[in-house]
Motif scaffolding. Structure first.
Motif, mmCIF file in Angstrom:
data_model
loop_
_atom_site.group_PDB
_atom_site.id
_atom_site.type_symbol
_atom_site.label_atom_id
_atom_site.label_comp_id
_atom_site.label_asym_id
_atom_site.label_seq_id
_atom_site.Cartn_x
_atom_site.Cartn_y
_atom_site.Cartn_z
ATOM 1 N N ASN A 94 7.925 5.870 -9.952
ATOM 2 C CA ASN A 94 6.686 6.092 -10.677
ATOM 3 C C ASN A 94 7.015 6.286 -12.158
ATOM 4 O O ASN A 94 7.765 7.194 -12.513
ATOM 5 N N THR A 95 6.462 5.449 -13.015
ATOM 6 C CA THR A 95 6.778 5.530 -14.446
ATOM 7 C C THR A 95 6.175 6.767 -15.107
ATOM 8 O O THR A 95 6.689 7.235 -16.118
ATOM 9 N N ASN A 96 5.117 7.329 -14.547
ATOM 10 C CA ASN A 96 4.482 8.507 -15.142
ATOM 11 C C ASN A 96 5.254 9.789 -14.856
ATOM 12 O O ASN A 96 5.570 10.536 -15.767
ATOM 13 N N GLY A 97 5.537 10.048 -13.596
ATOM 14 C CA GLY A 97 6.187 11.299 -13.236
ATOM 15 C C GLY A 97 7.654 11.167 -12.895
ATOM 16 O O GLY A 97 8.344 12.153 -12.670
ATOM 17 N N GLY A 98 8.153 9.952 -12.804
ATOM 18 C CA GLY A 98 9.542 9.751 -12.472
ATOM 19 C C GLY A 98 9.862 9.884 -10.994
ATOM 20 O O GLY A 98 10.960 9.609 -10.571
ATOM 21 N N ARG A 99 8.891 10.308 -10.196
ATOM 22 C CA ARG A 99 9.119 10.435 -8.755
ATOM 23 C C ARG A 99 9.080 9.069 -8.086
ATOM 24 O O ARG A 99 8.481 8.141 -8.602
ATOM 25 N N GLU A 100 9.696 8.990 -6.937
ATOM 26 C CA GLU A 100 9.694 7.733 -6.189
ATOM 27 C C GLU A 100 8.471 7.675 -5.279
ATOM 28 O O GLU A 100 8.061 8.690 -4.710
ATOM 29 N N ILE A 101 7.901 6.497 -5.159
ATOM 30 C CA ILE A 101 6.728 6.277 -4.317
ATOM 31 C C ILE A 101 7.107 5.272 -3.240
ATOM 32 O O ILE A 101 7.683 4.220 -3.537
ATOM 33 N N GLU A 102 6.765 5.581 -1.981
ATOM 34 C CA GLU A 102 6.978 4.637 -0.890
ATOM 35 C C GLU A 102 5.785 3.701 -0.826
ATOM 36 O O GLU A 102 4.641 4.143 -0.849
ATOM 37 N N LYS A 103 6.059 2.405 -0.743
ATOM 38 C CA LYS A 103 5.006 1.405 -0.581
ATOM 39 C C LYS A 103 5.370 0.553 0.628
ATOM 40 O O LYS A 103 6.535 0.295 0.894
ATOM 41 N N TRP A 104 4.347 0.123 1.330
ATOM 42 C CA TRP A 104 4.515 -0.632 2.559
ATOM 43 C C TRP A 104 3.895 -2.005 2.405
ATOM 44 O O TRP A 104 2.814 -2.141 1.841
ATOM 45 N N GLY A 105 4.567 -3.025 2.945
ATOM 46 C CA GLY A 105 4.056 -4.395 2.907
ATOM 47 C C GLY A 105 4.344 -5.102 4.218
ATOM 48 O O GLY A 105 5.236 -4.717 4.968
ATOM 49 N N LEU A 106 3.577 -6.148 4.494
ATOM 50 C CA LEU A 106 3.760 -6.924 5.722
ATOM 51 C C LEU A 106 4.823 -7.998 5.538
ATOM 52 O O LEU A 106 4.890 -8.642 4.497
ATOM 53 N N LEU A 107 5.631 -8.182 6.564
ATOM 54 C CA LEU A 107 6.531 -9.329 6.631
ATOM 55 C C LEU A 107 5.780 -10.463 7.327
ATOM 56 O O LEU A 107 4.651 -10.279 7.804
ATOM 57 N N GLU A 108 6.376 -11.635 7.411
ATOM 58 C CA GLU A 108 5.671 -12.801 7.952
ATOM 59 C C GLU A 108 5.142 -12.573 9.375
ATOM 60 O O GLU A 108 3.980 -12.863 9.667
ATOM 61 N N ALA A 109 5.979 -12.045 10.258
ATOM 62 C CA ALA A 109 5.530 -11.796 11.638
ATOM 63 C C ALA A 109 4.444 -10.727 11.670
ATOM 64 O O ALA A 109 3.516 -10.801 12.478
ATOM 65 N N GLY A 110 4.523 -9.749 10.785
ATOM 66 C CA GLY A 110 3.488 -8.714 10.700
ATOM 67 C C GLY A 110 2.169 -9.274 10.213
ATOM 68 O O GLY A 110 1.096 -8.830 10.630
ATOM 69 N N GLU A 111 2.257 -10.255 9.327
ATOM 70 C CA GLU A 111 1.047 -10.909 8.829
ATOM 71 C C GLU A 111 0.334 -11.641 9.974
ATOM 72 O O GLU A 111 -0.884 -11.576 10.110
ATOM 73 N N ILE A 112 1.110 -12.320 10.800
ATOM 74 C CA ILE A 112 0.533 -13.042 11.943
ATOM 75 C C ILE A 112 -0.126 -12.055 12.906
ATOM 76 O O ILE A 112 -1.267 -12.247 13.326
ATOM 77 N N LEU A 151 0.842 -1.196 0.000
ATOM 78 C CA LEU A 151 0.000 0.000 0.000
ATOM 79 C C LEU A 151 0.874 1.243 0.000
ATOM 80 O O LEU A 151 1.915 1.271 0.664
ATOM 81 N N THR A 152 0.430 2.262 -0.715
ATOM 82 C CA THR A 152 1.112 3.550 -0.637
ATOM 83 C C THR A 152 0.741 4.197 0.690
ATOM 84 O O THR A 152 -0.208 3.774 1.357
ATOM 85 N N GLU A 153 1.461 5.244 1.062
ATOM 86 C CA GLU A 153 1.158 5.948 2.311
ATOM 87 C C GLU A 153 -0.272 6.476 2.287
ATOM 88 O O GLU A 153 -0.996 6.364 3.275
ATOM 89 N N GLU A 154 -0.705 7.027 1.165
ATOM 90 C CA GLU A 154 -2.063 7.571 1.063
ATOM 91 C C GLU A 154 -3.115 6.477 1.215
ATOM 92 O O GLU A 154 -4.095 6.647 1.937
#
Length: 179
Positions: A116-134, A68-71
């Motif tokens: 970001n392929t459209n604007g060239g800016r970098e986007i932060e995305k967040w994901g769960l690791l295994e312990a976070g999933e639990i 997920l993005t921050e937004e």
């Protein structure tokens, strides 16, 4: 979650043992798992990310979101959080979204930087690791249990904004009380 029911089921006890322990220097040999407080920023983020991974978010239409993005994260997590994830008046280190740094340290979430392929800016995305999933699953399960005991019900009450939120908590955020 600090008042999460102690279940006799083996999967609950097994999952708690798999969570990373607090490893601060003064707490050697103490294996206490990290459990975020209900409706805290960490709790809301973990539950939201787990729900997104399993296509259980508003408007999902069966689409799973592994990152997920921050937004997106703020938009989906805000209903679960007692503090304002969007609070711009506070520095990042003081608002509810600041929990992300702690969740990274605890190895519960990861941060990706994607171009970001459209604007060239970098986007932060967040994901769960295994312990976070639990832990995210436990947060969602606790939410379900709370909803069964204290279901959210609409009521008619007219205010100038036509919206009224009622929160039950044994304490309040000091900054929230000043707003």
């Amino acid at each position: 979650l600090d008042s999460a029911p102690t279940s006799s089921s083996s999967h609950y006890q097994h999952d708690r043992k798999m969570l990373p322990a607090d490893s601060s220097p003064g707490k050697r040999h103490q294996l206490k798992p990290y459990i975020p407080q209900h409706a805290s920023g960490s709790y809301a983020v973990l539950a939201t990310m787990y729900s997104a991974m399993n296509a259980k978010y508003l408007g999902s239409e069966g689409k799973r979101l592994l990152t997920l993005t921050e937004e997106q994260l703020k938009r989906f997590a805000q209903p679960r959080c007692r503090s304002n994830l969007y609070d711009k008046r506070r520095a990042r280190s003081r608002n509810a979204f600041a929990c992300m740094d702690g969740l990274i340290e605890k190895k519960l979430v990861r941060k990706e930087i994607v171009r970001n392929t459209n604007g060239g800016r970098e986007i932060e995305k967040w994901g769960l690791l295994e312990a976070g999933e639990i832990l995210g699953r436990l947060c969602v399960d606790f939410d379900s249990a709370v909803d069964q005991v204290l279901p959210v019900q609409g009521f008619v009450y007219k205010t100038p904004a036509k919206k009224l939120a009622l929160c039950f908590d044994n304490r309040e955020d000091a900054h929230f009380l000043q707003r």
